[in-house]
Design an enzyme around this catalytic site. Structure first.
Site, PDB file in Angstrom:
ATOM      1  N   GLN A 194       0.835  -1.209   0.000  1.00 19.05           N
ATOM      2  CA  GLN A 194       0.000   0.000   0.000  1.00 19.05           C
ATOM      3  C   GLN A 194       0.867   1.255   0.000  1.00 19.05           C
ATOM      4  O   GLN A 194       0.615   2.215  -0.722  1.00 19.05           O
ATOM      5  CB  GLN A 194      -0.908   0.025   1.231  1.00 19.05           C
ATOM      6  CG  GLN A 194      -1.923  -1.108   1.284  1.00 19.05           C
ATOM      7  CD  GLN A 194      -2.717  -1.073   2.590  1.00 19.05           C
ATOM      8  OE1 GLN A 194      -3.033   0.003   3.098  1.00 19.05           O
ATOM      9  NE2 GLN A 194      -3.024  -2.231   3.137  1.00 19.05           N
ATOM     10  N   CYS A 383      35.737 -18.633 -22.953  1.00 20.72           N
ATOM     11  CA  CYS A 383      36.520 -17.405 -23.014  1.00 20.72           C
ATOM     12  C   CYS A 383      37.789 -17.537 -22.167  1.00 20.72           C
ATOM     13  O   CYS A 383      38.725 -18.201 -22.588  1.00 20.72           O
ATOM     14  CB  CYS A 383      35.666 -16.205 -22.619  1.00 20.72           C
ATOM     15  SG  CYS A 383      36.290 -14.667 -23.305  1.00 20.72           S
ATOM     16  N   HIS A 509      31.354 -16.628 -26.052  1.00 29.21           N
ATOM     17  CA  HIS A 509      30.501 -17.044 -24.929  1.00 29.21           C
ATOM     18  C   HIS A 509      29.234 -17.709 -25.441  1.00 29.21           C
ATOM     19  O   HIS A 509      28.225 -17.029 -25.662  1.00 29.21           O
ATOM     20  CB  HIS A 509      30.110 -15.823 -24.084  1.00 29.21           C
ATOM     21  CG  HIS A 509      31.238 -15.218 -23.326  1.00 29.21           C
ATOM     22  ND1 HIS A 509      31.582 -15.614 -22.058  1.00 29.21           N
ATOM     23  CD2 HIS A 509      32.110 -14.248 -23.666  1.00 29.21           C
ATOM     24  CE1 HIS A 509      32.613 -14.900 -21.640  1.00 29.21           C
ATOM     25  NE2 HIS A 509      32.958 -14.064 -22.597  1.00 29.21           N
ATOM     26  N   GLU A 511      27.147 -19.287 -23.883  1.00 37.03           N
ATOM     27  CA  GLU A 511      26.059 -19.225 -22.892  1.00 37.03           C
ATOM     28  C   GLU A 511      25.062 -18.103 -23.164  1.00 37.03           C
ATOM     29  O   GLU A 511      23.958 -18.125 -22.655  1.00 37.03           O
ATOM     30  CB  GLU A 511      26.632 -19.107 -21.469  1.00 37.03           C
ATOM     31  CG  GLU A 511      27.339 -17.800 -21.121  1.00 37.03           C
ATOM     32  CD  GLU A 511      28.840 -17.797 -21.410  1.00 37.03           C
ATOM     33  OE1 GLU A 511      29.276 -18.569 -22.300  1.00 37.03           O
ATOM     34  OE2 GLU A 511      29.573 -17.027 -20.764  1.00 37.03           O
TER      35      GLU A 511
HETATM   36  N1  GLN Z   1      40.183 -11.634 -19.557  1.00 33.35           N
HETATM   37  C1  GLN Z   1      40.122 -12.315 -20.824  1.00 33.35           C
HETATM   38  C2  GLN Z   1      40.202 -11.356 -21.997  1.00 33.35           C
HETATM   39  O1  GLN Z   1      39.948 -10.196 -21.845  1.00 33.35           O
HETATM   40  C3  GLN Z   1      38.870 -13.172 -20.920  1.00 33.35           C
HETATM   41  C4  GLN Z   1      37.608 -12.415 -20.960  1.00 33.35           C
HETATM   42  C5  GLN Z   1      36.379 -13.234 -20.655  1.00 33.35           C
HETATM   43  O2  GLN Z   1      36.485 -14.334 -20.129  1.00 33.35           O
HETATM   44  N2  GLN Z   1      35.208 -12.713 -20.926  1.00 33.35           N
HETATM   45  O3  GLN Z   1      40.500 -11.731 -23.077  1.00 33.35           O
END
Ligand code: GLN
Length: 548
Positions: A194, A383, A509, A511
């Site tokens: 509220q 990465c 990446h 993901e």
């Molecule tokens: N530090 C690493 C780079 O800059 C990996 C980067 C990351 O894992 N996103 O290349």
């Protein structure tokens, strides 16, 4: 049709799942045949979260165009299965930077630059850009933080103005609040809701719908009470009890008839009947008893699971579709350096080493890669995880533990991971990495090509350092395969080990592109290898047959 806008504000406390809620509402509308996009307005002064510590902010989610954004954009993309762009995450820092640049340029000569109208106009312009750049018919806009915060006032003022600019049937305000439970009496309390609605009203916004989050069921009397005190329709008070898993949320909202209510209020008619069967199958699949695979995520921010949100989600998608349960172990890479956590690692069916920056915990990641290689344990490097896999193998091949990435040792005699010449000149840290979608050509006959079942993919990047081509021939001669390369052959995108069941690292990446309805091929291949390691047979479940 005229573009419709649905604005989400938060009340009472933050972290009650406003992002997931907005994403789920987006799904309801997409299921009804509308083109949807979602924008997050973040009240902090940073231009983007790219320079923030994951401890402050959780994961940085990267879009196709290289925008570094809030992790809620990951929820939006995954739930709705859309691809968003740069305009979908706006921060106070961006808005002010733009207005100040225009002021210096002389665009407002003679004028006094003020929050209203200059800042609010810029916010409104950016909200309008979402529809223009994505073609969305319904734009969902989520304001970060909680009503009452000093920082979010200009955003809320802009949203208030949009109702008179665009009209009532084209704008809706949804307020997401929290009902605390008083332990002593076992009662849920509506008073904070509220109060936060009153706060919102004092800014000039009357919510059209209240989504009341709680950990325990909300009865009808409580719903009536919220409706009465907050002046919203009874059907527009939506109790949202904490769900066991995220995929239940759209189903809960559907059951509460949120979709129908929203369409009615916006004078829209549904273009198709929502088909929730795949989502029901997803939920049923989660609830089923299944064989368990154990995966270690070896990182340095493991105390804060949000720092690896998309990695965890991607593992979840892959395991669900393969009919196994994920038992994720968060292993501190710094701990491994101190001999802590190796027993846990030894009991795993696979290791993921995710992305990261900075030196802390690096040696632990390299040791984890060494363990995976020598023990033939499935390994997925993302990465930084790929870079550390390469450093480990180089140290082994050369018999020199000094091999390294120049990110961590500028004077290493073997800079197997190094800056590209065009990165050497860069002095600004914000938004200057290799960011966003780049093509990657897969080499035939490799694990990567087999996983993707194609020869060209586009994946999202966020890194500064790269594989150093001077080491390509040497490492190849010892069993490392460069299974993904940029089309010009210059950049190494994927490495994998021959003579190993699955040891693969990607410079990008994956993901960020995994979806509940479309698990990412590399995560699927990794989980399959982990199942094999565990001696479990797994099989693709037919959860989203029509989309796969
Ligand atoms: N530090 C690493 C780079 O800059 C990996 C980067 C990351 O894992 N996103 O290349």
């Amino acid at each position: 049709m005229e573009t419709k806008f649905i604005f989400f504000t938060g009340g009472v406390v933050s972290s009650v799942g406003k992002g997931v809620t907005s994403a789920a509402v987006g799904r309801l509308l997409k299921e009804r045949g509308f083109k949807v996009a979602v924008q997050k307005l973040d009240p902090y002064i940073n231009v983007d979260p790219g320079t923030m510590s994951p401890y402050q902010h959780g994961e940085v989610f990267v879009l196709d165009d290289g925008a570094e954004t809030d992790l809620d954009l990951g929820h939006y993309e995954r739930f709705i299965d859309i691809r968003l762009n740069r305009v979908c995450n706006v921060t106070t820092g961006q808005v002010y930077a733009d207005v100040i640049a225009k002021e210096r340029h002389g665009d407002y000569l003679g004028g006094t630059i003020q929050v209203v109208p200059h800042i609010t106009n810029e916010i409104k312009r950016r909200i309008g850009m979402v529809a223009k750049t994505t073609g969305a018919e319904i734009v969902l806009v989520e304001v970060g933080g909680t009503v009452g915060d000093i920082e979010s006032l200009p955003f809320l003022e802009a949203l208030r103005q949009l109702r008179s600019d665009l009209g009532r049937e084209n704008t809706m305000y949804i307020h997401v609040t929290w009902l605390p439970l008083i332990g002593a009496t076992g009662e849920l309390k509506t008073k904070p809701t509220q109060h936060s609605v009153r706060e919102l009203r004092s800014i000039g916004i009357s919510p059209d719908m209240i989504m009341a989050r709680s950990d325990t069921p909300v009865d009808d009397a409580l719903r009536d009470k919220i409706a009465l005190h907050c002046d919203v329709d009874r059907q527009a008070v939506i109790p949202m009890v904490t769900a066991k898993n995220l995929y239940e949320i759209p189903l809960l909202l559907e059951e509460a008839a949120v979709g129908e209510y929203l369409l009615k209020r916006m004078h829209l008619t549904s273009r198709k009947k929502p088909d929730w069967r795949p989502w029901q199958r997803l939920v049923a699949e989660v609830q089923k008893e299944k064989p368990v695979i154990k995966i270690a995520l070896v990182g340095k921010y493991v105390e804060l699971h949000d720092a690896y949100m998309s990695v965890r989600e991607s593992l979840g998608h892959a395991t669900l579709h393969l009919g196994v349960d994920l038992d994720l172990h968060w292993v501190h890479s710094g701990g491994l350096e101190k001999n802590d956590g190796w027993e846990e690692i030894a009991s795993m069916d696979g290791i993921v080493v995710p992305g990261g920056f900075g030196e802390r915990g690096i040696e632990g990641k390299i040791q984890a890669a060494r363990y995976a290689r020598t023990e033939k344990l499935p390994y997925l490097g993302l990465c930084l995880g790929m870079q550390m896999q390469v450093v480990e193998f180089t140290r082994f091949v050369l018999g020199d533990e000094k091999a390294n990435s120049t990110e961590f040792d500028r004077t290493t005699p073997h800079p197997v991971i190094d800056l590209l010449p065009d990165q050497r000149e860069i002095v600004d840290m914000g938004g200057t990495m290799r960011l966003g979608l780049y093509p990657c050509e897969l080499q035939p006959g490799t694990i990567a090509a087999e996983a993707y079942q194609t020869n060209m993919v586009h994946e999202r990047h966020r890194h500064r350092f790269e594989f150093n081509n001077e080491y390509r021939e040497l490492l190849a001669s010892k069993g490392m395969r460069f299974s993904g390369l940029s089309p010009d052959g210059r950049l190494v995108e994927i490495v994998e080990m021959s003579d190993h069941p699955f040891m693969l690292g990607s410079q990008f990446h994956p993901e960020f592109l995994s979806r509940p309805n479309r698990p990412h091929p590399l995560f699927l291949a990794f989980v399959k290898a982990a199942c094999q390691h565990a001696g479990i047979s797994c099989k693709m479940q037919n959860i989203f047959p029509e989309e796969n």
